[in-house]
Design a protein around this motif. Structure first.
Motif, short mmCIF file in Angstrom:
data_model
loop_
_atom_site.label_atom_id
_atom_site.label_comp_id
_atom_site.label_asym_id
_atom_site.label_seq_id
_atom_site.Cartn_x
_atom_site.Cartn_y
_atom_site.Cartn_z
N UNK A 1 -5.22 -22.13 -2.35
CA UNK A 1 -4.11 -21.19 -2.38
C UNK A 1 -3.71 -20.73 -0.98
N UNK A 2 -4.29 -21.31 0.07
CA UNK A 2 -4.06 -20.89 1.45
C UNK A 2 -4.45 -19.42 1.63
N UNK A 3 -5.66 -19.10 1.19
CA UNK A 3 -6.21 -17.75 1.38
C UNK A 3 -7.47 -17.83 2.24
N UNK A 4 -7.44 -18.71 3.24
CA UNK A 4 -8.56 -18.82 4.15
C UNK A 4 -9.50 -19.96 3.85
N UNK A 5 -9.19 -20.77 2.82
CA UNK A 5 -10.12 -21.83 2.45
C UNK A 5 -10.20 -22.94 3.50
N UNK A 6 -9.08 -23.24 4.18
CA UNK A 6 -9.11 -24.29 5.20
C UNK A 6 -9.97 -23.84 6.38
N UNK A 7 -9.79 -22.60 6.81
CA UNK A 7 -10.59 -22.08 7.92
C UNK A 7 -12.08 -22.04 7.54
#
Length: 573
Positions: free
Chosen positions: A316-322
């Motif tokens: 959801x682009x809530x920090x998962x990539x980082x």
């Protein structure tokens, strides 16, 4: 598709609402509400029952059974249609506004001639409601908020409705000759709490047999568009389903592409561009040569972008990539991690299945422990008494360990009063193995009042879990106004768990609020709040919501061994 039981439940509930709107007998309306809930939770398919068998369902007498049989035979019920005809469609729509209800909707129609949601908004703007008894500025604010909640839901459906339909479609298509892979994707695979349309992905060399089967499913009402790559239909219930067919070699890239949110996929494409690559539903390609790099599995797509595989609920682009880049993705709780269910009901109060049936069904699900938590006496309509609760405790103790050695806990769902107090004195509460405490009334208290109310409940040494903490009903009732961070601090301080209620119309706490609560060190309980044996498997939706909130098994108390759980439930006593 919706079970026939759920269709009949909706019809009976509508009839109850129509009786209330038209000023009919309140007891009759209540009888149909009870029958609706009983039919919805009944374990057998009502479409296969004769009128005599229908009357074996709790709260379904001869008259109601005849109406159910008439609906199943003809698709309608004469008396329901007659009442519908007496009320403008717009007024019926107004009754669905959270915080308004049938009686107030009819008062607005009768006294002010308001017959639609749009007219109601205009009347509030012109302050026309303030001359009516029971309508003030605060009421207007609540109604406008309720309208916003209803409109936000729009044509979206609850997670379980979409899941049932998607799994049925996937099963049908997977059986088609030439279908190599088939699954659902999109927001459903991410376990969003409501679903606007369903994405189904299939892999095959020849898409034509899949498209033909798909467009001829019995519940397809309209074919919106048809092609080899994408076909869209609308079902008889109004839900759009999109089928995409890709070559088997592109399966992984397509599954990633059609699962992630728009924002998540943009982040991945940005990483691809920086690496001289192009990401699409057909694979990851070298920009310079156009050569395919990877495409067969999701794992290799993520790996080539320098990332571990990211679970769908996190996309959801809530920090998962980082977090993935730091090696800090959580090991998410899974349904198989749950050892038990800590919030369930029987027909002693508002459930529709007996204690024996609920316990046996829970044991078949593989639980190692299971809690019975029927309502307490301050919810007056349930008619609980000390003697009834103590008799149930004896019955629970007698069943303990008899089904696959599953251990039983005897608890209750307490009512959090407006001042934060709960049912029963301390000495009676001490006899329970656990206590869930929930708000069931006075939802419109101010934020300060509601915060004090919930904090005081957390501070009660016998309250172990705050049930459905914000009180929301998706599309029907907004969350209470409360300082959740203050409540979460109280939970962490007192050793009180926050519930992730798995009922598809609740999913409360929401994923966003779970993320907030985690930062305070709160523990959680993922519970079904089952009122029937058919509700017990709803735990999967609670787990999906917990995953969206980044929860691990260690943070969920009903993944713990019973001895560890019992220690937590003692709450320092």
């Amino acid at each position: 598709m919706a079970r026939p039981n759920e269709e009949v439940e909706a019809l009976l509930q509508e009839y109850a609402d129509l009786i209330s709107i038209t000023g009919g007998d309140a007891f009759k309306a209540r009888a149909y509400e009870k029958a609706a809930r009983a039919v919805g939770g009944y374990h057998e398919d009502v479409s296969r029952l004769d009128p005599k068998a229908l009357q074996e369902i709790p709260h379904v007498g001869r008259s109601i059974a005849e109406k159910v049989e008439e609906y199943l035979r003809t698709g309608g019920v004469r008396v329901v249609e007659e009442l519908r005809a007496r009320i403008p469609a717009g007024v019926r729509q107004m009754t669905a506004i959270p915080g308004l209800g049938p009686k107030k909707a009819m008062m607005l129609f009768r006294d002010l001639g308001i017959s639609s949601v749009d007219e109601l908004v205009e009347a509030i703007s012109a302050e026309r409601l303030r001359g009516l008894r029971g309508f003030g500025e605060r009421t207007e604010e609540n109604i406008l908020h309720g309208i916003a909640v209803m409109q936000q839901a729009g044509d979206r459906v609850h997670l379980n409705v979409a899941m049932d339909l998607a799994e049925e479609i996937v099963a049908e298509l997977a059986a088609v000759s030439g279908c190599a892979r088939c699954t659902y994707a999109g927001s459903l695979r991410r376990y969003r709490e409501t679903i606007g349309d369903i994405d189904v992905l299939s892999a095959a060399d020849d898409p034509r047999p899949l498209v033909e089967t798909f467009t001829n499913l019995s519940y397809v009402d309209e074919v919106i568009a048809s092609g080899d790559k994408k076909t869209s239909v609308r079902t008889t219930k109004g839900l759009q389903v999109d089928l995409r067919v890709v070559p088997l070699g592109a399966w992984g890239a397509a599954l990633q592409y059609f699962t992630g949110s728009k924002a998540h996929n943009i982040r991945l494409r940005e990483r691809a561009v920086r690496a001289g690559l192009k990401l699409s539903e057909y694979g990851l390609f070298d920009v310079g040569t156009g050569d395919l790099v990877v495409s067969q599995t999701e794992e290799e797509v993520y790996e080539r972008l320098g990332l571990p595989w990211i679970p769908p609920p996190l996309r959801e682009d809530r920090g998962e990539v980082e977090a993935a880049l730091r090696g800090e993705l959580p090991d998410l709780v899974a349904e198989g991690d749950l050892r038990g269910d800590l919030h369930t009901h029987t027909d002693l109060t508002d459930g529709v299945s007996s204690l024996d049936d609920m316990v046996a069904a829970a044991a078949r699900l593989g639980h190692s422990y299971y809690a019975v938590t029927d309502h307490a006496p301050n919810l007056y309509m349930q008619r609980m008494s000390d003697d009834k609760m103590l008799a149930q405790r004896e019955a629970v103790r007698a069943l303990d360990g008899r089904h696959h050695r599953m251990r039983l806990l005897h608890g209750t769902e307490l009512n959090i009063d407006p001042d934060g107090g709960v049912d029963w004195p301390e000495e009676f509460l001490a006899g329970f193995d656990l206590c869930v405490a929930s708000v069931h009334s006075h939802f419109n208290q101010s934020a300060a009042e509601m915060t004090r109310r919930l904090v005081r409940a957390c501070e009660n040494p016998h309250v172990n879990i705050i049930g459905h903490p914000t009180g929301r009903l998706l599309g029907r009732r907004p969350a209470v106004d409360v300082d959740l961070d203050e409540v979460f601090r109280a939970c962490a301080r007192t050793g009180t768990a926050m519930e992730v209620n798995a009922a598809p119309d609740r999913l409360d706490l929401s994923d966003e609020n779970i993320l907030r609560a985690r930062r305070h060190g709160v523990r959680f309980a993922v519970d079904s709040d089952a009122h029937s044996v058919v509700h017990l498997p709803y735990l999967r939706y609670g787990v999906g919501t917990a995953q969206r909130g980044w929860l691990t098994a260690d943070e969920v108390i009903n993944t713990w061994p019973l001895r560890t759980l019992r220690s937590f439930l003692r709450k320092g006593r």
